[in-house]
Design a protein around this motif. Sequence first.
Motif, PDB file in Angstrom:
ATOM      1  N   ASP A   8       0.888  -1.315   0.224  1.00  0.00           N
ATOM      2  CA  ASP A   8      -0.088  -0.059  -0.111  1.00  0.00           C
ATOM      3  C   ASP A   8       0.742   1.265   0.021  1.00  0.00           C
ATOM      4  O   ASP A   8       1.489   1.612   1.168  1.00  0.00           O
ATOM      5  N   THR A   9       0.887   1.975  -1.077  1.00  0.00           N
ATOM      6  CA  THR A   9       1.817   3.191  -1.086  1.00  0.00           C
ATOM      7  C   THR A   9       1.095   4.354  -1.002  1.00  0.00           C
ATOM      8  O   THR A   9       1.936   5.597  -1.085  1.00  0.00           O
ATOM      9  N   THR A  10       0.073   4.182  -0.495  1.00  0.00           N
ATOM     10  CA  THR A  10      -0.747   5.340   0.043  1.00  0.00           C
ATOM     11  C   THR A  10      -0.715   5.699   1.486  1.00  0.00           C
ATOM     12  O   THR A  10      -1.287   6.871   1.937  1.00  0.00           O
ATOM     13  N   VAL A  11      -0.285   4.615   1.921  1.00  0.00           N
ATOM     14  CA  VAL A  11      -0.073   5.061   3.732  1.00  0.00           C
ATOM     15  C   VAL A  11       1.367   4.684   3.952  1.00  0.00           C
ATOM     16  O   VAL A  11       2.116   3.742   3.785  1.00  0.00           O
ATOM     17  N   PRO A  12       1.972   5.573   5.023  1.00  0.00           N
ATOM     18  CA  PRO A  12       3.482   5.585   5.367  1.00  0.00           C
ATOM     19  C   PRO A  12       3.600   4.303   6.029  1.00  0.00           C
ATOM     20  O   PRO A  12       2.577   4.049   6.969  1.00  0.00           O
ATOM     21  N   ASN A  19      13.906   4.234   6.564  1.00  0.00           N
ATOM     22  CA  ASN A  19      14.855   3.946   5.428  1.00  0.00           C
ATOM     23  C   ASN A  19      15.183   5.397   4.843  1.00  0.00           C
ATOM     24  O   ASN A  19      16.352   5.792   4.430  1.00  0.00           O
ATOM     25  N   PHE A  20      14.116   6.185   4.694  1.00  0.00           N
ATOM     26  CA  PHE A  20      14.236   7.471   4.062  1.00  0.00           C
ATOM     27  C   PHE A  20      14.952   8.440   4.841  1.00  0.00           C
ATOM     28  O   PHE A  20      16.023   9.143   4.257  1.00  0.00           O
ATOM     29  N   LEU A  21      14.954   8.436   6.312  1.00  0.00           N
ATOM     30  CA  LEU A  21      15.880   9.206   7.192  1.00  0.00           C
ATOM     31  C   LEU A  21      17.254   8.834   7.020  1.00  0.00           C
ATOM     32  O   LEU A  21      18.162   9.525   7.290  1.00  0.00           O
ATOM     33  N   LEU A  22      17.614   7.482   6.904  1.00  0.00           N
ATOM     34  CA  LEU A  22      18.869   7.016   6.795  1.00  0.00           C
ATOM     35  C   LEU A  22      19.392   7.223   5.298  1.00  0.00           C
ATOM     36  O   LEU A  22      20.527   6.811   5.024  1.00  0.00           O
ATOM     37  N   GLY A  23      18.823   7.762   4.560  1.00  0.00           N
ATOM     38  CA  GLY A  23      19.301   8.347   3.153  1.00  0.00           C
ATOM     39  C   GLY A  23      19.089   7.062   2.194  1.00  0.00           C
ATOM     40  O   GLY A  23      19.480   7.171   1.038  1.00  0.00           O
ATOM     41  N   GLY A  24      18.138   5.868   2.333  1.00  0.00           N
ATOM     42  CA  GLY A  24      17.656   4.907   1.460  1.00  0.00           C
ATOM     43  C   GLY A  24      16.935   5.295   0.518  1.00  0.00           C
ATOM     44  O   GLY A  24      16.309   6.349   0.588  1.00  0.00           O
ATOM     45  N   LYS A  25      16.781   4.413  -0.533  1.00  0.00           N
ATOM     46  CA  LYS A  25      15.673   4.737  -1.691  1.00  0.00           C
ATOM     47  C   LYS A  25      14.592   3.958  -1.747  1.00  0.00           C
ATOM     48  O   LYS A  25      13.820   3.900  -2.598  1.00  0.00           O
ATOM     49  N   VAL A  30       4.841   9.136   0.008  1.00  0.00           N
ATOM     50  CA  VAL A  30       4.118   9.124   1.023  1.00  0.00           C
ATOM     51  C   VAL A  30       5.043   9.159   2.338  1.00  0.00           C
ATOM     52  O   VAL A  30       4.988   9.831   3.460  1.00  0.00           O
ATOM     53  N   ASP A  31       6.032   8.179   2.412  1.00  0.00           N
ATOM     54  CA  ASP A  31       7.076   7.997   3.329  1.00  0.00           C
ATOM     55  C   ASP A  31       7.832   9.272   3.554  1.00  0.00           C
ATOM     56  O   ASP A  31       8.169   9.687   4.434  1.00  0.00           O
ATOM     57  N   ARG A  32       8.421   9.845   2.434  1.00  0.00           N
ATOM     58  CA  ARG A  32       9.325  10.995   2.383  1.00  0.00           C
ATOM     59  C   ARG A  32       8.633  12.121   2.737  1.00  0.00           C
ATOM     60  O   ARG A  32       9.235  12.872   3.685  1.00  0.00           O
ATOM     61  N   ALA A  33       7.130  12.475   2.707  1.00  0.00           N
ATOM     62  CA  ALA A  33       6.508  13.304   3.196  1.00  0.00           C
ATOM     63  C   ALA A  33       6.487  13.098   4.824  1.00  0.00           C
ATOM     64  O   ALA A  33       6.520  14.266   5.379  1.00  0.00           O
ATOM     65  N   ALA A  34       6.237  12.068   4.980  1.00  0.00           N
ATOM     66  CA  ALA A  34       6.088  11.901   6.531  1.00  0.00           C
ATOM     67  C   ALA A  34       7.247  11.873   7.212  1.00  0.00           C
ATOM     68  O   ALA A  34       7.374  12.697   8.371  1.00  0.00           O
ATOM     69  N   GLY A  35       8.361  11.589   6.765  1.00  0.00           N
ATOM     70  CA  GLY A  35       9.636  11.783   7.071  1.00  0.00           C
ATOM     71  C   GLY A  35      10.113  13.197   7.160  1.00  0.00           C
ATOM     72  O   GLY A  35      10.902  13.737   8.183  1.00  0.00           O
ATOM     73  N   GLU A  36       9.792  14.013   6.023  1.00  0.00           N
ATOM     74  CA  GLU A  36      10.190  15.345   6.014  1.00  0.00           C
ATOM     75  C   GLU A  36       9.405  16.429   7.116  1.00  0.00           C
ATOM     76  O   GLU A  36       9.832  17.083   7.566  1.00  0.00           O
ATOM     77  N   PHE A 203       4.007  13.378  14.029  1.00  0.00           N
ATOM     78  CA  PHE A 203       3.901  12.443  13.085  1.00  0.00           C
ATOM     79  C   PHE A 203       2.873  11.507  13.389  1.00  0.00           C
ATOM     80  O   PHE A 203       1.975  11.093  12.525  1.00  0.00           O
ATOM     81  N   ASN A 204       2.576  11.175  14.717  1.00  0.00           N
ATOM     82  CA  ASN A 204       1.548  10.345  14.978  1.00  0.00           C
ATOM     83  C   ASN A 204       0.107  10.757  14.657  1.00  0.00           C
ATOM     84  O   ASN A 204      -0.679   9.992  14.227  1.00  0.00           O
ATOM     85  N   ALA A 205       0.047  12.184  14.822  1.00  0.00           N
ATOM     86  CA  ALA A 205      -1.307  12.919  14.405  1.00  0.00           C
ATOM     87  C   ALA A 205      -1.582  12.964  12.911  1.00  0.00           C
ATOM     88  O   ALA A 205      -2.787  12.997  12.471  1.00  0.00           O
ATOM     89  N   GLY A 206      -0.554  13.197  11.900  1.00  0.00           N
ATOM     90  CA  GLY A 206      -0.724  13.392  10.666  1.00  0.00           C
ATOM     91  C   GLY A 206      -0.314  12.449   9.578  1.00  0.00           C
ATOM     92  O   GLY A 206      -0.584  12.544   8.452  1.00  0.00           O
ATOM     93  N   SER A 207       0.240  11.534   9.767  1.00  0.00           N
ATOM     94  CA  SER A 207       1.048  10.529   8.980  1.00  0.00           C
ATOM     95  C   SER A 207       0.180   9.088   8.629  1.00  0.00           C
ATOM     96  O   SER A 207       0.324   8.907   7.401  1.00  0.00           O
ATOM     97  N   GLY A 208      -0.934   8.904   9.450  1.00  0.00           N
ATOM     98  CA  GLY A 208      -1.449   7.677   9.090  1.00  0.00           C
ATOM     99  C   GLY A 208      -0.781   6.381   9.286  1.00  0.00           C
ATOM    100  O   GLY A 208      -1.265   5.180   9.179  1.00  0.00           O
ATOM    101  N   ALA A 209       0.604   6.213   9.728  1.00  0.00           N
ATOM    102  CA  ALA A 209       1.358   5.209   9.997  1.00  0.00           C
ATOM    103  C   ALA A 209       1.081   4.667  11.567  1.00  0.00           C
ATOM    104  O   ALA A 209       0.250   5.394  12.293  1.00  0.00           O
ATOM    105  N   VAL A 210       1.498   3.409  11.858  1.00  0.00           N
ATOM    106  CA  VAL A 210       1.256   3.184  13.054  1.00  0.00           C
ATOM    107  C   VAL A 210       1.991   4.142  14.023  1.00  0.00           C
ATOM    108  O   VAL A 210       3.117   4.452  13.803  1.00  0.00           O
ATOM    109  N   PRO A 211       1.190   4.655  15.034  1.00  0.00           N
ATOM    110  CA  PRO A 211       1.911   5.548  15.908  1.00  0.00           C
ATOM    111  C   PRO A 211       3.071   5.048  16.801  1.00  0.00           C
ATOM    112  O   PRO A 211       3.391   3.967  17.190  1.00  0.00           O
ATOM    113  N   TYR A 212       4.022   5.840  16.987  1.00  0.00           N
ATOM    114  CA  TYR A 212       5.183   5.533  17.773  1.00  0.00           C
ATOM    115  C   TYR A 212       5.115   6.238  19.207  1.00  0.00           C
ATOM    116  O   TYR A 212       4.757   7.527  19.308  1.00  0.00           O
ATOM    117  N   THR A 213       5.588   5.430  20.381  1.00  0.00           N
ATOM    118  CA  THR A 213       5.430   6.072  21.648  1.00  0.00           C
ATOM    119  C   THR A 213       6.952   6.202  22.085  1.00  0.00           C
ATOM    120  O   THR A 213       7.420   5.077  22.738  1.00  0.00           O
TER     121      THR A 213
END
Length: 265
Positions: A8-12, A19-25, A30-36, A203-213
């Motif tokens: 599913d490429t619509t949900v981060p 992977n994005f934060l570590l400089g991966g490809k 949607v993942d890059r937007a959440a990371g940014e 991130f938790n409020a706006g990304s749609g990904a599993v929240p991190y605590t």
Amino acid sequence: MDPQPEIDTTVPHSARIWNFLLGGKDNYPVDRAAGENVFRTFPGMVETARQSRYMLTRVVRYLAAEAGIRQFLDIGTGLPTMDNTHEVAQRAAPEARIVYVDNDPLVLVQAKALLNSSPEGATDYIEADVRDPEPILADAARTLDFDRPVALMLMGILGLVADYEQARSITSRLVAPLAPGSYLAVYDGTDDDPDYVRAIEAFNAGSGAVPYTPRSPEQIAHYLDGLELVEPGVVPVTQWRPDSRSANHNVACTGGVGRKPVEDR
């Protein structure tokens, strides 16, 4: 040939954001937007991601080269990057056996990079969720001998379990069947940096990904209750047996390593 898993490429997803934060490809817009978004709130997130990864490398090197561990169960693997667990372990001990576990279909697609074992050793990949430990242990037994010590690695994964007591229970259920002399290695983001906490809340409020605590260093230390702590104990990841890549400042991430006691030593 098995069908490719549906991604599913619509949900981060946390693995792809990391992977994005570590400089991966291996990530999607949607993942890059959440990371940014996280980076804009907390520019230190990239350094946190890097230093966490560097600690993982040092932990695996210590366990394989100094502690004599030849079996690794890495849960919450994430996408392949530099110095994956099997690469570090098998440089020190080519016969090392590694089982990776993750629940992101993209990690499964990329798993062949994780399965590039040395001829003397072995690697395997399990698609599973850390919240269901018993099937993980059962499947891992195809590759690992649980009558011998195993290094259990829960690096950055327990923060995805929202309930702290559930996270502790999961950890206990994974450690309980391991042989004496096994190790638990863990790190997670901490709640002692207000900027980091605000970034995670956004991130938790706006990304749609599993929240991190994020959790307190004391809570993270309790994952290792009943184990013999390896020096220097539970500390910021930059302080765990630092090397030339370790930052000269702390990041909002704490971890440690503990050994399951051996009776009648």
